[in-house]
Enzyme design. Structure first.
Site, PDB file in Angstrom:
ATOM      1  N   SER A  76      72.071  88.173  37.825  1.00  0.00           N
ATOM      2  CA  SER A  76      71.720  86.986  38.623  1.00  0.00           C
ATOM      3  C   SER A  76      72.535  85.744  38.291  1.00  0.00           C
ATOM      4  CB  SER A  76      70.237  86.663  38.465  1.00  0.00           C
ATOM      5  OG  SER A  76      69.496  87.624  39.149  1.00  0.00           O
ATOM      6  N   TYR A 201      74.610  92.064  47.836  1.00  0.00           N
ATOM      7  CA  TYR A 201      73.824  91.559  46.696  1.00  0.00           C
ATOM      8  C   TYR A 201      74.004  92.451  45.454  1.00  0.00           C
ATOM      9  CZ  TYR A 201      69.784  90.375  43.840  1.00  0.00           C
ATOM     10  OH  TYR A 201      68.985  90.029  42.781  1.00  0.00           O
ATOM     11  N   TYR A 253      64.028  80.853  36.531  1.00  0.00           N
ATOM     12  CA  TYR A 253      62.800  81.348  37.161  1.00  0.00           C
ATOM     13  C   TYR A 253      61.557  80.609  36.678  1.00  0.00           C
ATOM     14  CZ  TYR A 253      66.370  84.843  37.536  1.00  0.00           C
ATOM     15  OH  TYR A 253      67.563  85.443  37.725  1.00  0.00           O
TER      16      TYR A 253
HETATM   17  N1  GLN Z   1      69.982  92.860  40.133  1.00  0.00           N
HETATM   18  C1  GLN Z   1      68.797  92.264  39.594  1.00  0.00           C
HETATM   19  C2  GLN Z   1      67.665  92.437  40.576  1.00  0.00           C
HETATM   20  O1  GLN Z   1      67.903  92.336  41.727  1.00  0.00           O
HETATM   21  C3  GLN Z   1      69.033  90.826  39.314  1.00  0.00           C
HETATM   22  C4  GLN Z   1      67.839  90.122  38.717  1.00  0.00           C
HETATM   23  C5  GLN Z   1      68.170  89.163  37.619  1.00  0.00           C
HETATM   24  O2  GLN Z   1      69.219  89.189  36.993  1.00  0.00           O
HETATM   25  N2  GLN Z   1      67.236  88.304  37.316  1.00  0.00           N
HETATM   26  O3  GLN Z   1      66.550  92.698  40.223  1.00  0.00           O
END
Ligand code: GLN
Length: 317
Positions: A76, A201, A253
């Site tokens: 992310s 994504y 988050y």
């Molecule tokens: N690829 C991960 C997901 O979609 C990315 C989430 C993250 O790094 N917080 O769950």
């Protein structure tokens, strides 16, 4: 007599290599803390006894320690870069499709989407990143090439690429992301085919980079949008200020409040254990250690950033 206040942006008074060395020693004594993400099966095998940290200043200098040249899955962290590309494509219209409020919910949460009618809370939750991906697919002729080119130019590393094994693993286990994308599409907030948005994504999440690459890749956010590696103006000064502010309020988050409290820098984490951070007007940073806390942020990475801002006085607060 009161001493005149020091200039917090003057980093010449610190021995940054010494500070990184101290942090690394402290972190090594805590190896083993946290839990490596295993909901994406290919990430589960990454050893926990890893720690790297790198600082990139606008004059092109790098300070690094530990496993700062070992590549990992950026996950992310890539949401910062895709937000930058989406804003470059459609400017403020992006904010009609995604909000810029903290969520207080986990990164892959679905709950707010129902009562907020398919408008994700911010571009750093998975739901919001799907909007950036959709915008990029609609506005760039070669979306994947554009993203790769962007990451290579920002990091100054032409070898940056994706890890196909991770991308495949995400494709096979991305049940929540599939749900999010379909749900958003049901509110007509995705223009492209759901599978195309998801593929883009997964590609961005599976980029493989090291701490030095990533510290450089966010340096433009510390220099009013100017990228030292490529000499390009990546975004405006206002754009950099705005992206930093969303990183501060939503980049980690439902731990964004805790990050402001302990670290005090705009930051963006990924479940690969990487965290990028920005000291506005001073430097881009990256830490990596794969063990995650219960919110999905690198546990020792957060500790390292906490120690860094406390030892340097570089918290924005
Ligand atoms: N690829 C991960 C997901 O979609 C990315 C989430 C993250 O790094 N917080 O769950």
């Amino acid at each position: 007599m009161r001493m005149p206040p020091h200039n917090p942006h003057d980093i010449s008074r610190h021995d940054l290599d010494d500070i990184l060395g101290t942090i690394s020693q402290e972190v090594r004594q805590r190896f083993g803390e946290g839990k490596v993400a295993d909901y994406i099966p290919s990430l589960a095998h990454v050893p926990k006894d890893r720690f790297g940290m790198a600082l990139a200043t606008p004059d092109g200098k790098i300070h690094e320690v530990g496993h700062a040249r070992e590549r990992f899955s950026i996950q992310s962290v890539s949401k910062v870069h895709t937000l930058t590309l989406a804003l470059a494509a459609i400017g403020d219209d992006l904010w009609k499709r995604v909000d810029r409020e903290p969520s207080g919910d986990p990164f892959n949460s679905l709950v707010q989407l129902e009562y907020e009618k398919g408008i994700p809370r911010n571009p750093f939750m998975n739901a919001g990143a799907l909007i950036s991906a959709d915008v990029i697919l609609s506005h760039y002729d070669d979306p994947e090439g554009t993203l790769l080119g962007f990451m290579r130019a920002r990091s100054g590393n032409p070898e940056v690429g994706t890890d196909e094994v991770v991308a495949k693993s995400e494709r096979e286990s991305g049940y929540r992301n599939v749900a999010l994308a379909n749900f958003i599409r049901s509110f007509k907030n995705l223009d492209n085919d759901v599978q195309d948005v998801l593929d883009f994504y997964y590609l961005q999440c599976s980029l493989s980079m090291d701490c030095v690459d990533l510290a450089r890749s966010v340096q433009y956010l510390a220099d009013a949008g100017h990228c030292e590696s490529s000499g390009e103006q990546v975004t405006t000064a206002e754009g950099a200020t705005r992206i930093n502010s969303v990183m501060m309020t939503a980049g980690t988050y439902d731990a964004a409040g805790d990050f402001a409290f302990y670290v005090g820098l705009p930051a963006k984490s990924g479940v690969g254990g990487g965290i990028v951070a920005v000291v506005p007007h001073v430097m881009g940073l990256c830490v990596w250690s794969p063990g995650l806390d219960e919110k999905g942020n690198s546990q020792l990475g957060r500790y390292a950033l906490h120690r860094f801002t406390r030892m340097t006085g570089l918290s924005v607060f």
